[in-house]
Write an enzyme that holds these catalytic residues in place. Structure first.
Site, PDB file in Angstrom:
ATOM      1  CE  LYS A   1      -3.971   1.860   2.611  1.00  0.00           C
ATOM      2  NZ  LYS A   1      -4.886   1.620   3.747  1.00  0.00           N
TER       3      LYS A   1
ATOM      4  CB  SER B   1      -8.255   3.378   2.689  1.00  0.00           C
ATOM      5  OG  SER B   1      -7.402   2.822   3.687  1.00  0.00           O
TER       6      SER B   1
ATOM      7  CB  SER C   1      -8.392   0.531   5.598  1.00  0.00           C
ATOM      8  OG  SER C   1      -9.162   1.682   5.398  1.00  0.00           O
TER       9      SER C   1
HETATM   10  N1  GLN Z   1     -13.429   3.886   6.063  1.00  0.00           N
HETATM   11  C1  GLN Z   1     -12.781   4.334   7.239  1.00  0.00           C
HETATM   12  C2  GLN Z   1     -12.400   5.788   7.083  1.00  0.00           C
HETATM   13  O1  GLN Z   1     -12.710   6.343   6.110  1.00  0.00           O
HETATM   14  C3  GLN Z   1     -11.608   3.490   7.573  1.00  0.00           C
HETATM   15  C4  GLN Z   1     -10.384   3.818   6.838  1.00  0.00           C
HETATM   16  C5  GLN Z   1      -9.179   3.035   7.285  1.00  0.00           C
HETATM   17  O2  GLN Z   1      -9.286   2.016   7.959  1.00  0.00           O
HETATM   18  N2  GLN Z   1      -8.023   3.549   6.924  1.00  0.00           N
HETATM   19  O3  GLN Z   1     -11.811   6.392   7.909  1.00  0.00           O
END
Ligand code: GLN
Length: 515
Positions: free
Chosen positions: A79, A154, A178
């Site tokens: 990532k 994400s 995420s």
């Molecule tokens: N969807 C969540 C957010 O927007 C989690 C994102 C994540 O785990 N980085 O913050």
């Protein structure tokens, strides 16, 4: 069978036995990337030449009988929020578009020491803020099962590349879901470790009390292997815990006896899609057939999870992202653009009859900060910074941030009580299967609600795993989530493996992956 369909464990066995070379294997993945990544867009950058050179070097060392690391010759995708020395690390943000970190994240150093072949950096929501990978400043990743749909986020690129046979394993991060959410929506296995299990040195911070790095792969066995390499104490990260790392890969195939599985009453309420519910209940029945006992449990404060998370995460983000000021590193606006923007801003303010803060507009340093950040951050990141700054401001701090911290404590307490009665908690990862690209982009609240089942684990600091447990009528993967008490990753992996040995959902592939 095509090489890209083999699990990492099988590939390692073939590499070790000299049946395939790392160059050959790396070429197979690069070929799949070349054919299908123009549509999937999982990668922000593919390191073709470096990956091949590295593979060749590992093959040579193997031929010479020299010692090799745990993942020798195996491609891994990363990532793009993990620092890779001298190589772009963008967080899918314009503000870091040209950033080349002077050091490797600890997990990158560990992967290199394990002789993995780093194949490329994957797309993500900007600074990991989002759940669909649509918030990337550079491209939107598609779900390999249906190119009109989101891969989740994400870590959408990390999940999509594994689902599409472009890498056997990848690394993601999970602040509120995420890793688990895209794994669930793309039909792969993803594990969010306990807070402190994996070093975050060199992870670009989003919300420091929630962020964790973790593995994504095809199977629980492969996930165990990768976690074993990533996990462990690191003096460079004071939040990493000094506990021995179990040999996950050695025990993963041992089924759990007398497993007590908790089903959270509140998880099966309004909003849960019928097909998702049916698949999850069937998965639970599989566990029952394997000897597990099922208990009805309650996590009464779970319903405040999303509200709590969307105070705490933005507060921490607003503080963490203050460092992008156009001075230390990252994007800095150019003088001409800045002058034009100030002029435009002044005339808009004047036209609206508003008081112009002459000093703020004219102070070159403030002007430069403002303009660099205005150009560098995308709309969701700006929204989070504003939400967080507001919630932390004098007069609101107690009402929002402090209150959220108290609810967080209650959420953790719910888990402590639940884990007094059960060994693992089972449930859905998301309420629905992958939605269409564009469907929720204009509705931040709807996007935030997607995180319903995942954020509580981050708030409590516990681990969770997601893996496929069925498919919708439309052919989209459905994920099962298991959550465990702190530092019980081994239990999560063994439970997932035991399910995968009894089912074959994890062996399905989207049509773009050759048979
Ligand atoms: N969807 C969540 C957010 O927007 C989690 C994102 C994540 O785990 N980085 O913050």
């Amino acid at each position: 069978m095509s090489l890209v369909r083999l699990s990492a464990t099988e590939l390692l066995a073939q590499l070790t036995a000299g049946q395939i070379t790392s160059v050959h294997l790396t070429e197979a993945y690069l070929g799949q990337i070349k054919r299908h990544d123009p549509q999937v867009k999982a990668f922000l950058r593919v390191d073709t030449q470096r990956a091949l050179d590295r593979a060749a070097e590992i093959d040579k060392r193997r031929r010479e009988g020299r010692p090799l690391g745990r993942l020798a010759g195996l491609p891994v995708a990363i990532k793009d929020l993990l620092c890779t020395q001298g190589e772009p690390t963008t967080c899918a943000s314009r503000i870091l578009e040209n950033f080349k970190p002077p050091y490797d994240a600890t997990v990158i150093a560990r992967l290199k020491a394990a002789d993995a072949v780093l194949i490329g950096k994957t797309n993500m929501d900007e600074f990991a803020m989002g759940g669909s990978t649509e918030n990337s400043a550079f491209q939107k990743t598609a779900n390999p099962w249906d190119l009109e749909r989101i891969p989740g986020g994400s870590s959408g690129g990390s999940a999509a590349c594994v689902a599409a046979g472009m890498a056997p394993m990848s690394v993601g991060s999970d602040t509120g879901g995420s890793i688990r959410q895209p794994a669930g929506l793309c039909g792969v296995t993803g594990l969010k470790p306990t807070y402190g299990r994996v070093s975050r040195y060199g992870l670009v911070a989003f919300a420091s009390s929630l962020d964790q790095i973790g593995p994504l792969a095809r199977t629980a066995e492969d996930t165990a292997l990768l976690l074993e390499v990533l996990a462990g104490h690191d003096p460079l990260d004071s939040t990493s815990v000094d506990l021995p790392v179990p040999k996950y890969s050695a025990t993963v195939k041992q089924p759990l006896k007398n497993l007590r599985l908790g089903l959270v009453r509140e998880h099966f309420g309004e909003g849960l899609d019928g097909e998702v519910e049916a698949a999850v209940r069937q998965a639970v029945a599989v566990y029952e057939s394997l000897g597990a006992t099922i208990k009805d449990i309650s996590l009464p404060h779970g319903k405040y999870g999303v509200a709590t998370y969307y105070i705490i995460a933005p507060c921490e983000a607003s503080s963490n992202l203050a460092r992008y000021d156009g001075v230390h590193y990252g994007h800095r606006t150019d003088e001409k653009k800045m002058a034009a923007a100030i002029a435009a801003q002044r005339s808009t303010l004047e036209a609206a009859g508003k008081h112009v803060e002459a000093e703020a507009l004219d102070n070159p340093l403030v002007r430069m900060y403002r303009q660099s950040r205005a150009e560098g951050f995308g709309p969701e990141v700006k929204r989070r910074i504003m939400l967080g700054t507001y919630a932390l401001s004098a007069g609101y701090y107690d009402a929002y941030y402090l209150k959220a911290l108290k609810v967080r404590r209650l959420i953790r307490r719910d888990y402590d009580q639940a884990f007094g009665q059960v060994d693992l908690i089972a449930g859905p990862v998301t309420a629905t299967t992958a939605f269409k690209l564009g469907e929720k982009v204009d509705d931040p609240l709807a996007m935030y609600l997607v995180d319903l089942y995942t954020v509580s684990a981050n708030l409590a600091g516990i681990g969770g795993i997601a893996f496929p447990c069925g498919f919708s009528e439309g052919g989209l993967p459905i994920g099962l989530q298991l959550q465990a008490p702190p530092f019980e990753e081994e239990r999560l992996l063994r439970a997932a493996c035991m399910f995968q040995r009894a089912t074959d959902w994890h062996q399905r592939w989207p049509s773009m992956v050759p048979a």
